[in-house]
Design an enzyme around this catalytic site. Sequence first.
Site, PDB file in Angstrom:
ATOM      1  N   ASN A   9      14.395 -77.637  17.030  1.00  7.59           N
ATOM      2  CA  ASN A   9      14.183 -76.291  16.567  1.00  7.59           C
ATOM      3  C   ASN A   9      13.101 -76.463  15.751  1.00  7.59           C
ATOM      4  O   ASN A   9      12.800 -76.602  14.691  1.00  7.59           O
ATOM      5  CB  ASN A   9      15.264 -75.336  15.844  1.00  7.59           C
ATOM      6  CG  ASN A   9      14.529 -74.018  15.420  1.00  7.59           C
ATOM      7  OD1 ASN A   9      13.589 -73.553  16.087  1.00  7.59           O
ATOM      8  ND2 ASN A   9      15.435 -73.233  14.757  1.00  7.59           N
ATOM      9  N   LYS A  11      10.769 -74.171  15.001  1.00  9.57           N
ATOM     10  CA  LYS A  11      10.582 -73.188  14.143  1.00  9.57           C
ATOM     11  C   LYS A  11       8.908 -72.768  14.172  1.00  9.57           C
ATOM     12  O   LYS A  11       8.447 -72.646  15.326  1.00  9.57           O
ATOM     13  CB  LYS A  11      11.107 -73.299  12.773  1.00  9.57           C
ATOM     14  CG  LYS A  11      12.333 -73.701  12.923  1.00  9.57           C
ATOM     15  CD  LYS A  11      13.083 -73.572  11.412  1.00  9.57           C
ATOM     16  CE  LYS A  11      14.488 -74.108  11.306  1.00  9.57           C
ATOM     17  NZ  LYS A  11      15.122 -74.336  10.068  1.00  9.57           N
ATOM     18  N   HIS A  91      19.923 -66.967  14.548  1.00  8.40           N
ATOM     19  CA  HIS A  91      19.577 -67.994  13.505  1.00  8.40           C
ATOM     20  C   HIS A  91      19.598 -67.260  12.135  1.00  8.40           C
ATOM     21  O   HIS A  91      19.158 -66.041  12.026  1.00  8.40           O
ATOM     22  CB  HIS A  91      18.218 -68.623  13.983  1.00  8.40           C
ATOM     23  CG  HIS A  91      18.091 -69.723  13.239  1.00  8.40           C
ATOM     24  ND1 HIS A  91      17.603 -69.788  11.722  1.00  8.40           N
ATOM     25  CD2 HIS A  91      18.308 -71.147  13.497  1.00  8.40           C
ATOM     26  CE1 HIS A  91      17.706 -70.959  11.457  1.00  8.40           C
ATOM     27  NE2 HIS A  91      17.879 -71.756  12.368  1.00  8.40           N
ATOM     28  N   GLU A 163      25.763 -73.663  11.573  1.00  9.11           N
ATOM     29  CA  GLU A 163      24.504 -73.803  10.649  1.00  9.11           C
ATOM     30  C   GLU A 163      24.964 -73.043   9.314  1.00  9.11           C
ATOM     31  O   GLU A 163      24.164 -71.983   9.222  1.00  9.11           O
ATOM     32  CB  GLU A 163      23.213 -73.491  11.259  1.00  9.11           C
ATOM     33  CG  GLU A 163      23.016 -74.012  12.629  1.00  9.11           C
ATOM     34  CD  GLU A 163      21.275 -74.143  12.655  1.00  9.11           C
ATOM     35  OE1 GLU A 163      20.760 -75.069  12.713  1.00  9.11           O
ATOM     36  OE2 GLU A 163      20.715 -72.982  12.736  1.00  9.11           O
ATOM     37  N   GLY A 169      17.358 -76.917   5.574  1.00 11.21           N
ATOM     38  CA  GLY A 169      16.049 -77.244   5.047  1.00 11.21           C
ATOM     39  C   GLY A 169      16.549 -77.825   3.525  1.00 11.21           C
ATOM     40  O   GLY A 169      15.592 -77.748   2.740  1.00 11.21           O
ATOM     41  N   SER A 206      19.955 -79.825   7.997  1.00 11.60           N
ATOM     42  CA  SER A 206      19.701 -81.051   7.408  1.00 11.60           C
ATOM     43  C   SER A 206      20.177 -82.423   8.054  1.00 11.60           C
ATOM     44  O   SER A 206      20.635 -83.464   7.759  1.00 11.60           O
ATOM     45  CB  SER A 206      20.074 -81.313   5.983  1.00 11.60           C
ATOM     46  OG  SER A 206      19.376 -80.374   5.261  1.00 11.60           O
ATOM     47  N   GLY A 227      16.310 -79.265  12.745  1.00 18.20           N
ATOM     48  CA  GLY A 227      14.917 -78.446  12.498  1.00 18.20           C
ATOM     49  C   GLY A 227      14.021 -79.372  11.910  1.00 18.20           C
ATOM     50  O   GLY A 227      13.516 -80.086  12.758  1.00 18.20           O
TER      51      GLY A 227
HETATM   52  P1  13P Z   1      16.839 -78.386   9.141  1.00 17.69           P
HETATM   53  O1  13P Z   1      17.299 -79.545   9.970  1.00 17.69           O
HETATM   54  O2  13P Z   1      15.551 -78.345   8.680  1.00 17.69           O
HETATM   55  O3  13P Z   1      17.810 -77.998   8.198  1.00 17.69           O
HETATM   56  O4  13P Z   1      17.153 -76.901   9.975  1.00 17.69           O
HETATM   57  C1  13P Z   1      18.119 -76.448  10.627  1.00 17.69           C
HETATM   58  C2  13P Z   1      17.833 -75.521  11.494  1.00 17.69           C
HETATM   59  O5  13P Z   1      18.010 -74.260  10.925  1.00 17.69           O
HETATM   60  C3  13P Z   1      17.838 -75.694  12.967  1.00 17.69           C
HETATM   61  O6  13P Z   1      17.875 -74.394  13.782  1.00 17.69           O
END
Ligand code: 13P
Length: 243
Positions: A9, A11, A91, A163, A169, A206, A227
Amino acid sequence: MSKFYILANLKMNKSFDQSVKYLESLSKKVTNYDDEIILFPSNISLEYFSRNIGKFKLGIQDLDFRNEGQGTGSIAASQVKNLCDYSLIGHSERRQHFFENDEIISRKINISQKNNITPVLCVGEDLDTRNKGFSEVEKFISNQINKAISEETDLRNIMIAYEPIWAIGTGKSASIIDIEEVILIIKNCLEKISKQFIVPILYGGSVSEKNSEEFRKSKKINGILVGSASLDSEILSKIINYG
Ligand code: 13P
């Protein structure tokens, strides 16, 4: 061995030019894999990705809950059904910043399926709920699943990503025990709707090149949703390549 899914993702990151370079570089670096790799770029590069996706699959980060029309700035499943194989739905960043509620999320799942785009429903509790203990987590996750999925949902054509918000994050992923516990909660909810189908259940939060193998080793986790670590093609290719 059943298929393992790796979802990236991206983002709200990368300009169009950066996305082009990223896809070129990832395609070269990914050499050794048996998994299903699904990339979710920003909408600005969706069309470019669909023409150059090669060995990967393509997903959209969100869809509108309606089929077309009065939706300024939004994208309908009917507009991208020939480009995308998957969609991310619900999400936590959409729930939080775009105030998406369970009803909207349920409608998005239905419209995605009707357009032959497999939805990946994202669920996960916040830190407060986690700190209150397992039975609160169970209530929270069950509620999210039960409101999003109904008898109308085609369980042959959906994936679920756990998630936890506190893991996104933060650099602090959930433990395998925590994840497997929640997977059981999700499975129990799904079995009440139908015992006939096996829905892939993924983990996100993460995930990095340092911990991805742990998730792969768990027999209960069917894939990962990456992410931040997916933004660097070198790191993502390390997560994907093995052997
Ligand atoms: P991170 O891998 O940055 O924690 O994000 C996860 C996420 O939201 C994937 O959709």
